[in-house]
Design an enzyme around this catalytic site. Structure first.
Site, mmCIF file in Angstrom:
data_model
loop_
_atom_site.group_PDB
_atom_site.id
_atom_site.type_symbol
_atom_site.label_atom_id
_atom_site.label_comp_id
_atom_site.label_asym_id
_atom_site.label_seq_id
_atom_site.Cartn_x
_atom_site.Cartn_y
_atom_site.Cartn_z
ATOM 1 N N SER A 1 -22.999 -39.623 2.817
ATOM 2 C CA SER A 1 -23.820 -39.246 1.670
ATOM 3 C C SER A 1 -24.644 -40.415 1.163
ATOM 4 O O SER A 1 -24.232 -41.558 1.238
ATOM 5 C CB SER A 1 -22.948 -38.739 0.522
ATOM 6 O OG SER A 1 -23.764 -38.447 -0.590
ATOM 7 N N LYS B 1 -16.831 -34.039 2.434
ATOM 8 C CA LYS B 1 -18.284 -34.149 2.219
ATOM 9 C C LYS B 1 -18.856 -32.826 1.721
ATOM 10 O O LYS B 1 -19.740 -32.785 0.868
ATOM 11 C CB LYS B 1 -18.990 -34.580 3.515
ATOM 12 C CG LYS B 1 -20.529 -34.561 3.440
ATOM 13 C CD LYS B 1 -21.045 -35.485 2.345
ATOM 14 C CE LYS B 1 -22.542 -35.732 2.315
ATOM 15 N NZ LYS B 1 -23.478 -34.689 2.397
ATOM 16 N N HIS C 1 -18.063 -32.599 -1.851
ATOM 17 C CA HIS C 1 -18.986 -33.529 -2.532
ATOM 18 C C HIS C 1 -20.301 -32.814 -2.825
ATOM 19 O O HIS C 1 -20.833 -32.871 -3.931
ATOM 20 C CB HIS C 1 -19.230 -34.764 -1.649
ATOM 21 C CG HIS C 1 -20.428 -35.583 -2.061
ATOM 22 N ND1 HIS C 1 -21.726 -35.198 -1.764
ATOM 23 C CD2 HIS C 1 -20.540 -36.730 -2.777
ATOM 24 C CE1 HIS C 1 -22.569 -36.085 -2.262
ATOM 25 N NE2 HIS C 1 -21.881 -37.020 -2.882
ATOM 26 N N ASN C 2 -20.821 -32.126 -1.829
ATOM 27 C CA ASN C 2 -22.106 -31.440 -2.025
ATOM 28 C C ASN C 2 -21.983 -30.290 -3.017
ATOM 29 O O ASN C 2 -22.898 -30.049 -3.807
ATOM 30 C CB ASN C 2 -22.648 -30.932 -0.693
ATOM 31 C CG ASN C 2 -23.321 -32.041 0.098
ATOM 32 O OD1 ASN C 2 -22.940 -33.196 -0.013
ATOM 33 N ND2 ASN C 2 -24.313 -31.699 0.900
ATOM 34 N N GLU D 1 -22.086 -31.794 -6.245
ATOM 35 C CA GLU D 1 -23.488 -32.193 -6.439
ATOM 36 C C GLU D 1 -24.298 -31.006 -6.978
ATOM 37 O O GLU D 1 -25.077 -31.152 -7.927
ATOM 38 C CB GLU D 1 -24.029 -32.677 -5.084
ATOM 39 C CG GLU D 1 -25.508 -32.977 -4.995
ATOM 40 C CD GLU D 1 -25.901 -33.354 -3.548
ATOM 41 O OE1 GLU D 1 -25.271 -34.263 -2.977
ATOM 42 O OE2 GLU D 1 -26.838 -32.737 -2.997
#
Ligand code: 6PG
Length: 480
Positions: free
Chosen positions: A128, A183, A186-187, A190
């Site tokens: 990222s 990940k 994480h997105n 986000e």
């Protein structure tokens, strides 16, 4: 064989990562791209870099010292499978193939299993930080076999972002697809973070009449406090930007239809399968979908909203309320995201250190923020914390912010301003803390129409009421 690391795929992310690798002492980087132009271009643009160009997979493999280590940076999907196939043909047992793309974690689990058969190590690594991060230091989330970490660890630590305490933002997340899973979440976080910020902006603008530039100043101010984060920082920059062609704020000339490449949807789909309520992330993802249906929006535009215009009496007080609502909702979004990681780890057998994940998100990645230190503290204190937002720091913030949060959601509702992420986060907060939920009634309904049975609060066992008979209760088989 002079290179200690190789990169396959030299589009922007790949070339920036290759340059980052080459800039660190001790690294010599083999580079390969399907078309030779990109390879030659990178060499020509960066004569200073320690690159070893390869024009075939055989050459690429020959230029790498053993165990060979290559990072694939191609668009996620079928292209990744093709490159993995090609590399497995020229690599040997013990070598390491890293997929640095945004792969779906179940693809990574599948690929790891297949590559393992050849004796080669396969590591799916979430990366990222966008183009800039790839060049200067991303946050890296590698999965894959533990033994690959011996070789890979020092290389990835050398290129990762560095957190304020000097720790590199990379850790071995867990086996096979664990890195890409993290990940993905994480997105998802986000998406929630971005939607919450967008709702805060919208409420302030419509409630106070302030201009985007004035709101930019508010975000810049917020960025000095507990909301300090990259996304708040760039929000101020975007709001301050003036369109050269029209002289209007750029945000007013950008078409209001948000795109999505799919990682938010993956996070929600996965959460649904795991039974984890990531409602903030889901609403953020749906808000993008809603925005992207102009024909429906046009058709619905004639539906009425509230009669009166929205204008708050005390702008400063309202802005402070919105700030607190944003912080509270953000706590919920992260709490839900970490809950999904916890549940994913349990389901897929990964030993994921949640505190370590929060630490590697402190720098380099899109959701980087001071706030992540608080999450690290929470897990350091109580590693098996069942709900992140109940940790003392967050519980205190929610206690002091909840009144403002409710006022904002009420104001938004009365004003007819959509605030799906703010309100769903509040609904989650009230739901999870409730003594009793109407889920009891849902169980009664399920038992009525489908004999789905229920449990009782006062004795063990599983029960069914004979709804179409004499309505007495019988003991039943547990059907869930
Ligand atoms: C990152 C970003 C990166 C990318 C997103 C954008 O961590 O560096 O998340 O992966 O910018 O995929 O996602 P959308 O296009 O779906 O908004």
């Amino acid at each position: 064989a002079v290179a200690n690391i190789g990169v396959v795929g030299l589009a922007v992310m790949g070339s920036n990562l290759a340059r980052n690798l080459a800039s660190r002492e001790g690294n010599t980087v083999a580079i390969y791209n399907r078309s030779r132009e990109k390879t030659d271009q990178l060499l020509a643009d960066h004569p200073e870099a320690q690159f070893v160009p390869a024009y075939s997979y055989e050459e690429f493999a020959a230029s790498l010292a053993k165990p060979r280590t290559a990072i694939i940076m191609v668009k996620a999907g079928a292209g990744t499978d093709a490159v993995i196939q090609a590399l497995t043909e020229v690599f040997e047992p013990g070598d390491i193939i890293v997929d640095g793309g945004n792969a779906l974690f179940t693809d990574t689990i599948r690929r790891e299993k297949a590559v393992r058969e050849t004796g080669i190590n396969f590591v799916g690594a979430g990366i990222s930080g966008g183009e800039e991060g790839a060049l200067t230091g991303p946050s890296i989330m590698p999965g894959g076999p533990e033994e690959s970490w011996v070789t890979l660890g020092p290389i990835l630590r050398s290129i990762a972002a560095v957190a304020p305490d000097g720790e590199p933002c990379v850790t071995h997340v867990g086996t096979d697809g664990a890195g890409h899973f993290v990940k993905m979440v994480h997105n998802g976080i986000e998406y929630a973070d971005m939607q919450l910020i967008a709702e805060a902006y919208d409420l302030i603008r419509r409630g106070t009449g302030k201009t985007p530039a004035e709101i930019a100043d508010i975000f810049a101010e917020w960025n000095t406090g507990e909301l300090e984060s990259y996304l708040i920082e760039i929000t101020a920059e975007v709001l301050r930007q003036v369109d050269a062609a029209t002289g209007r704020p750029l945000v007013d000339v950008i078409l209001d239809q948000a795109g999505a490449k799919g990682t938010g949807a993956w996070t929600v789909q996965t959460a649904l399968s795991l039974g984890v309520p990531v409602s903030g992330i889901a609403e953020a993802t749906f808000a993008r979908s809603l925005s992207s249906h102009p024909e429906q929006r046009e058709a619905a535009a004639s539906l009425p909203g509230p009669d009166e215009d929205f204008r708050v009496a005390d702008a400063d007080a309202f802005i402070e309320d919105v700030r607190q609502a944003l912080f509270a909702s953000k706590i919920v979004a992260y709490s839900q995201g970490f809950d999904e990681i916890r549940a994913g780890a349990a389901e897929y057998g990964w030993n994921i250190d949640l505190g370590a994940i929060s630490k590697i998100w402190r720098a380099g990645c899109i959701i980087r923020a001071q706030f992540l230190n608080r999450i690290a503290d929470a897990y350091a204190e109580t590693p098996d914390l069942p709900v992140l937002m109940t940790a003392p720091y967050f519980a205190e913030a929610l206690t002091s912010g909840q009144a403002a949060w409710r006022r904002v959601v009420v104001a938004a509702t009365q004003a007819g301003i959509p605030s799906p992420a703010f309100s769903s986060s509040l609904a989650y907060y009230d739901g999870i803390r409730a003594d009793r939920l109407p889920a009891a009634l849902v169980q009664g309904q399920r038992d009525f129409f489908g004999a789905h049975t229920y449990k009782r609060i006062d004795k063990p066992g599983t029960f069914h009421t004979l709804w179409s008979g004499d309505r007495t209760e019988i003991e039943a088989e547990d059907t869930h």
